[in-house]
Design a protein around this motif. Structure first.
Motif, PDB file in Angstrom:
ATOM      1  N   VAL A 326       0.859  -1.183   0.000  1.00 46.73           N
ATOM      2  CA  VAL A 326       0.000   0.000   0.000  1.00 46.73           C
ATOM      3  C   VAL A 326       0.898   1.236   0.000  1.00 46.73           C
ATOM      4  CG1 VAL A 326      -0.293  -0.010   2.530  1.00 46.73           C
ATOM      5  CG2 VAL A 326      -1.935   1.166   1.132  1.00 46.73           C
ATOM      6  N   LYS A 327       0.598   2.181  -0.911  1.00 51.33           N
ATOM      7  CA  LYS A 327       1.315   3.470  -0.933  1.00 51.33           C
ATOM      8  C   LYS A 327       0.227   4.522  -0.860  1.00 51.33           C
ATOM      9  CE  LYS A 327       4.740   1.852  -4.185  1.00 51.33           C
ATOM     10  NZ  LYS A 327       4.968   1.887  -5.636  1.00 51.33           N
ATOM     11  N   LEU A 328       0.195   5.190   0.255  1.00 56.74           N
ATOM     12  CA  LEU A 328      -0.983   6.002   0.517  1.00 56.74           C
ATOM     13  C   LEU A 328      -0.575   7.450   0.793  1.00 56.74           C
ATOM     14  CD1 LEU A 328      -3.425   4.345   2.943  1.00 56.74           C
ATOM     15  CD2 LEU A 328      -2.598   6.571   3.497  1.00 56.74           C
ATOM     16  N   VAL A 329      -1.178   8.371   0.050  1.00 54.51           N
ATOM     17  CA  VAL A 329      -0.921   9.795   0.320  1.00 54.51           C
ATOM     18  C   VAL A 329      -2.211  10.419   0.809  1.00 54.51           C
ATOM     19  CG1 VAL A 329      -0.266  12.035  -0.654  1.00 54.51           C
ATOM     20  CG2 VAL A 329       0.827   9.964  -1.500  1.00 54.51           C
ATOM     21  N   ILE A 330      -2.200  10.937   2.035  1.00 60.51           N
ATOM     22  CA  ILE A 330      -3.373  11.661   2.530  1.00 60.51           C
ATOM     23  C   ILE A 330      -3.060  13.147   2.443  1.00 60.51           C
ATOM     24  CG2 ILE A 330      -4.890  12.079   4.494  1.00 60.51           C
ATOM     25  CD1 ILE A 330      -4.369   9.231   5.419  1.00 60.51           C
ATOM     26  N   ASP A 331      -3.779  13.821   1.550  1.00 64.47           N
ATOM     27  CA  ASP A 331      -3.561  15.254   1.325  1.00 64.47           C
ATOM     28  C   ASP A 331      -4.146  16.020   2.510  1.00 64.47           C
ATOM     29  OD1 ASP A 331      -3.394  17.818   0.403  1.00 64.47           O
ATOM     30  OD2 ASP A 331      -4.043  17.326  -1.623  1.00 64.47           O
ATOM     31  N   ASP A 332      -3.294  16.776   3.181  1.00 62.33           N
ATOM     32  CA  ASP A 332      -3.713  17.486   4.392  1.00 62.33           C
ATOM     33  C   ASP A 332      -4.329  18.850   4.060  1.00 62.33           C
ATOM     34  OD1 ASP A 332      -4.065  18.312   6.945  1.00 62.33           O
ATOM     35  OD2 ASP A 332      -1.959  18.474   7.459  1.00 62.33           O
ATOM     36  N   SER A 333      -4.606  19.070   2.781  1.00 63.41           N
ATOM     37  CA  SER A 333      -5.289  20.293   2.358  1.00 63.41           C
ATOM     38  C   SER A 333      -4.576  21.561   2.820  1.00 63.41           C
ATOM     39  CB  SER A 333      -6.714  20.269   2.908  1.00 63.41           C
ATOM     40  OG  SER A 333      -7.586  20.884   2.050  1.00 63.41           O
ATOM     41  N   GLY A 334      -3.351  21.704   2.426  1.00 59.60           N
ATOM     42  CA  GLY A 334      -2.616  22.930   2.752  1.00 59.60           C
ATOM     43  C   GLY A 334      -1.525  22.694   3.771  1.00 59.60           C
ATOM     44  N   ASP A 336       1.014  19.646   5.922  1.00 61.67           N
ATOM     45  CA  ASP A 336       1.944  18.612   5.482  1.00 61.67           C
ATOM     46  C   ASP A 336       1.196  17.314   5.184  1.00 61.67           C
ATOM     47  OD1 ASP A 336       4.110  20.183   5.598  1.00 61.67           O
ATOM     48  OD2 ASP A 336       4.853  19.421   7.522  1.00 61.67           O
ATOM     49  N   SER A 337       1.277  16.840   3.956  1.00 60.60           N
ATOM     50  CA  SER A 337       0.586  15.595   3.613  1.00 60.60           C
ATOM     51  C   SER A 337       1.329  14.401   4.189  1.00 60.60           C
ATOM     52  CB  SER A 337       0.481  15.459   2.101  1.00 60.60           C
ATOM     53  OG  SER A 337      -0.340  16.483   1.634  1.00 60.60           O
ATOM     54  N   ILE A 338       0.607  13.276   4.277  1.00 62.41           N
ATOM     55  CA  ILE A 338       1.187  12.075   4.882  1.00 62.41           C
ATOM     56  C   ILE A 338       1.337  11.004   3.808  1.00 62.41           C
ATOM     57  CG2 ILE A 338       0.724  10.221   6.551  1.00 62.41           C
ATOM     58  CD1 ILE A 338      -0.963  12.422   8.062  1.00 62.41           C
ATOM     59  N   TYR A 339       2.545  10.425   3.733  1.00 64.91           N
ATOM     60  CA  TYR A 339       2.800   9.363   2.768  1.00 64.91           C
ATOM     61  C   TYR A 339       3.162   8.103   3.530  1.00 64.91           C
ATOM     62  CZ  TYR A 339       5.380   6.521  -0.606  1.00 64.91           C
ATOM     63  OH  TYR A 339       5.838   5.490  -1.378  1.00 64.91           O
ATOM     64  N   LEU A 340       2.478   7.006   3.233  1.00 60.20           N
ATOM     65  CA  LEU A 340       2.768   5.741   3.907  1.00 60.20           C
ATOM     66  C   LEU A 340       2.989   4.650   2.871  1.00 60.20           C
ATOM     67  CD1 LEU A 340       2.354   4.004   6.750  1.00 60.20           C
ATOM     68  CD2 LEU A 340       0.517   3.138   5.339  1.00 60.20           C
ATOM     69  N   ARG A 341       3.994   3.821   3.134  1.00 59.45           N
ATOM     70  CA  ARG A 341       4.270   2.698   2.239  1.00 59.45           C
ATOM     71  C   ARG A 341       4.447   1.455   3.097  1.00 59.45           C
ATOM     72  NH1 ARG A 341       8.872   2.726  -2.408  1.00 59.45           N
ATOM     73  NH2 ARG A 341       8.466   0.620  -3.126  1.00 59.45           N
ATOM     74  N   LYS A 342       3.681   0.435   2.801  1.00 62.38           N
ATOM     75  CA  LYS A 342       3.780  -0.782   3.625  1.00 62.38           C
ATOM     76  C   LYS A 342       3.417  -2.009   2.792  1.00 62.38           C
ATOM     77  CE  LYS A 342       2.191  -2.677   8.070  1.00 62.38           C
ATOM     78  NZ  LYS A 342       2.776  -3.936   7.730  1.00 62.38           N
ATOM     79  N   ASN A 343       4.232  -3.061   2.950  1.00 63.91           N
ATOM     80  CA  ASN A 343       3.897  -4.312   2.288  1.00 63.91           C
ATOM     81  C   ASN A 343       2.882  -5.049   3.154  1.00 63.91           C
ATOM     82  OD1 ASN A 343       3.854  -7.036   1.327  1.00 63.91           O
ATOM     83  ND2 ASN A 343       5.715  -6.537   0.183  1.00 63.91           N
ATOM     84  N   LEU A 344       1.724  -5.366   2.580  1.00 66.83           N
ATOM     85  CA  LEU A 344       0.651  -5.983   3.364  1.00 66.83           C
ATOM     86  C   LEU A 344       0.793  -7.498   3.448  1.00 66.83           C
ATOM     87  CD1 LEU A 344      -2.343  -3.854   2.023  1.00 66.83           C
ATOM     88  CD2 LEU A 344      -1.111  -3.552   4.160  1.00 66.83           C
ATOM     89  N   TRP A 345       1.776  -8.050   2.747  1.00 63.15           N
ATOM     90  CA  TRP A 345       1.980  -9.501   2.802  1.00 63.15           C
ATOM     91  C   TRP A 345       3.164  -9.892   3.689  1.00 63.15           C
ATOM     92  CZ3 TRP A 345       1.188 -10.734  -3.141  1.00 63.15           C
ATOM     93  CH2 TRP A 345      -0.181 -10.766  -3.398  1.00 63.15           C
ATOM     94  N   THR A 346       3.804  -8.913   4.316  1.00 62.47           N
ATOM     95  CA  THR A 346       4.898  -9.236   5.237  1.00 62.47           C
ATOM     96  C   THR A 346       4.649  -8.522   6.564  1.00 62.47           C
ATOM     97  OG1 THR A 346       6.279  -7.330   4.703  1.00 62.47           O
ATOM     98  CG2 THR A 346       6.557  -9.281   3.300  1.00 62.47           C
ATOM     99  N   ASP A 347       5.433  -8.888   7.575  1.00 59.15           N
ATOM    100  CA  ASP A 347       5.297  -8.221   8.883  1.00 59.15           C
ATOM    101  C   ASP A 347       6.223  -7.018   8.993  1.00 59.15           C
ATOM    102  OD1 ASP A 347       3.425  -9.995   9.712  1.00 59.15           O
ATOM    103  OD2 ASP A 347       4.896 -11.414  10.526  1.00 59.15           O
ATOM    104  N   GLU A 348       6.981  -6.737   7.924  1.00 57.50           N
ATOM    105  CA  GLU A 348       7.903  -5.595   7.940  1.00 57.50           C
ATOM    106  C   GLU A 348       7.144  -4.325   8.298  1.00 57.50           C
ATOM    107  OE1 GLU A 348      11.351  -5.446   6.296  1.00 57.50           O
ATOM    108  OE2 GLU A 348      11.119  -7.459   7.164  1.00 57.50           O
ATOM    109  N   PRO A 349       7.688  -3.493   9.193  1.00 55.40           N
ATOM    110  CA  PRO A 349       6.994  -2.226   9.479  1.00 55.40           C
ATOM    111  C   PRO A 349       7.004  -1.326   8.236  1.00 55.40           C
ATOM    112  CG  PRO A 349       9.123  -2.327  10.594  1.00 55.40           C
ATOM    113  CD  PRO A 349       8.923  -3.652   9.936  1.00 55.40           C
ATOM    114  N   GLY A 350       5.982  -0.526   8.099  1.00 54.87           N
ATOM    115  CA  GLY A 350       5.916   0.371   6.937  1.00 54.87           C
ATOM    116  C   GLY A 350       6.824   1.566   7.126  1.00 54.87           C
ATOM    117  N   SER A 351       7.048   2.312   6.037  1.00 57.47           N
ATOM    118  CA  SER A 351       7.788   3.569   6.181  1.00 57.47           C
ATOM    119  C   SER A 351       6.807   4.703   5.878  1.00 57.47           C
ATOM    120  CB  SER A 351       8.950   3.626   5.193  1.00 57.47           C
ATOM    121  OG  SER A 351       8.454   3.563   3.884  1.00 57.47           O
TER     122      SER A 351
END
Ligand SMILES: Cc1cc2nc3c(=O)[nH]c(=O)nc-3n(C[C@H](O)[C@H](O)[C@H](O)COP(=O)(O)OP(=O)(O)OC[C@H]3O[C@@H](n4cnc5c(N)ncnc54)[C@H](O)[C@@H]3O)c2cc1C
Length: 374
Positions: A326-334, A336-351
């Motif tokens: 999952v690569k997810l950008v939540i636009d904070d509308s003006g 700082d937006s939030i970007y998350l990247r995480k593999n959903l098939w492993t237990d590795e923590p996301g960045s």
């Protein structure tokens, strides 16, 4: 010459068609069938609702984009697929009756199961298509005080527009000098940290606090009236404005294929091939992978399916595998937006990252789709 049929003109279908056209050249016939000749760039629908772009900025004409790549385009409604006879039944549109295929890519997205929420149709807004987003935008323009409730129902699988809507609404009300007159609450059927991980949730919670947005977790809304939304157990939240992402289910056209899970999603393996069926692939929101359903996943799955279909056509084993990230950008509308990247098939923590750059990235992506396909 083989006939390759691609069903669905969204992210998954369009990318599969483009990659197949590149890889197969003119040796085989590729046809894309979709109910509308317009591609919709869904990630921009929150911006559309808030009047930050126009209807024409979020859709483009698919027929020309496909024909330029030597892919036939048929505007028609797919009713049914017979995997054993290799035929697709078309309900209505530019062609009627049955279309035959040698290879199939199913990319018809998901269905909005609004019927599962009593009163949804009459009392809730959503923004999952252009017209509904514009309607919700009108409601926002007329909303000046009270309680705004924004959320997703159980099975909705789409948190990004919920958070973006809450942030954009907070900003809009602040600009109008009305922020203190409105309470904004997000309702979530689960806990978001189960998808995002603790660190990203912390950052998101900070953004929510900065916008003075309350979140109620574990509130699966099942019933809506003119001014209240409640769960099966009677937990209720009252509202003056409601935007809910309804439950998702698999595409109705997949229901009789005998290859779906309990929610109607098509079961595929990591090559994007439908389990138990040679020559049949499925990509995008219609497949049975866990977690949020997102456009970037549909794009990657379309690429993987195209590579493997091209290999299968030449009698080779699969050459590509999909990894569920999952690569997810939540636009904070003006902010700082939030970007998350995480593999959903492993237990590795996301960045995750935070900054203005990420919402710019989303904007650039929209422009890319617009220019490369118009
Ligand atoms: C408001 C909103 C915001 C979003 N934000 C993001 C984001 O920030 N980032 C992100 O990655 N993703 C986001 N998404 C999710 C993303 O848009 C979807 O995951 C993506 O569109 C899925 O692509 P798809 O090709 O599987 O399905 P779709 O894009 O839904 O395409 C399905 C296609 O099939 C056609 N079709 C359906 N049924 C039939 C039928 N029976 N006959 C003929 N044609 C049919 C449809 O018309 C459509 O062309 C967002 C979605 C929404 C609604």
């Amino acid at each position: 010459m083989a006939t390759v049929l691609i069903l669905g003109g969204g992210f998954g279908g369009v990318v599969a068609a483009e990659r197949l056209a590149e890889q197969l050249g003119e040796k085989h016939q590729i046809t894309l069938v979709s109910r509308s000749r317009n591609f919709v760039f869904y990630p921009a629908l929150v911006k559309l609702a808030f009047g930050k772009c126009e209807r024409n900025d979020v859709s483009f004409d698919l027929r020309h984009a496909m024909l330029r790549r030597r892919v036939n385009f048929v505007e028609a409604e797919v009713a049914h697929i017979d995997l054993f006879a290799n035929k697709v039944t078309i309900a209505h549109g530019e062609v009627e009756g049955k279309l035959s295929y040698d290879y199939l890519v199913f990319a018809l997205g998901r269905r909005l199961a609004t019927e599962q929420i009593t009163g949804f149709f009459e009392h809730a807004h959503h923004l999952l298509n252009i017209d509904k987003a514009i309607n919700f935008g009108k409601a926002i323009s007329n909303f000046h005080e009270g309680h705004a409730v924004i959320g997703q129902c159980k099975g909705a699988r789409l948190p990004v527009p919920v958070y973006e809507t809450a942030f954009a609404l907070a900003r809009r009300l602040k600009d109008r000098g009305e922020r203190k007159r409105v309470k904004i609450t997000i309702v979530d059927p689960d806990r978001l940290d189960s998808t995002l991980g603790d660190q990203a949730t912390l950052v998101l919670n900070r953004a929510l606090a900065a916008h003075d947005v309350e979140v109620i977790h574990n509130l699966p809304i099942e019933r809506v009236t003119a001014n209240s939304a409640s769960t099966r157990h009677g937990d209720t939240v009252n509202f003056d404005l409601l935007m809910l992402v309804p439950p998702f289910r698999g595409s109705s056209a997949a229901s009789f294929m005998g290859t779906t899970d309990h929610a109607g999603y098509i079961m595929v393996d990591s090559t994007m091939r439908v389990v138990g069926h040679e020559g049949i692939y499925a990509v995008g929101d219609c497949v049975n992978f866990s977690g949020p359903k997102m456009g970037h996943m549909a794009v990657r799955q379309g690429e993987v399916a195209a590579a493997n279909l091209a290999a299968e056509l030449e009698g080779h084993a699969p050459v590509a595998h999909y990894s569920h990230e999952v690569k997810l950008v939540i636009d904070d509308s003006g902010g700082d937006s939030i970007y998350l990247r995480k593999n959903l098939w492993t237990d590795e923590p996301g960045s995750f990252r935070q900054g203005r750059f990420w919402s710019l990235g989303k904007h650039v992506q929209q422009r890319y789709w617009e220019f490369s396909h118009s």
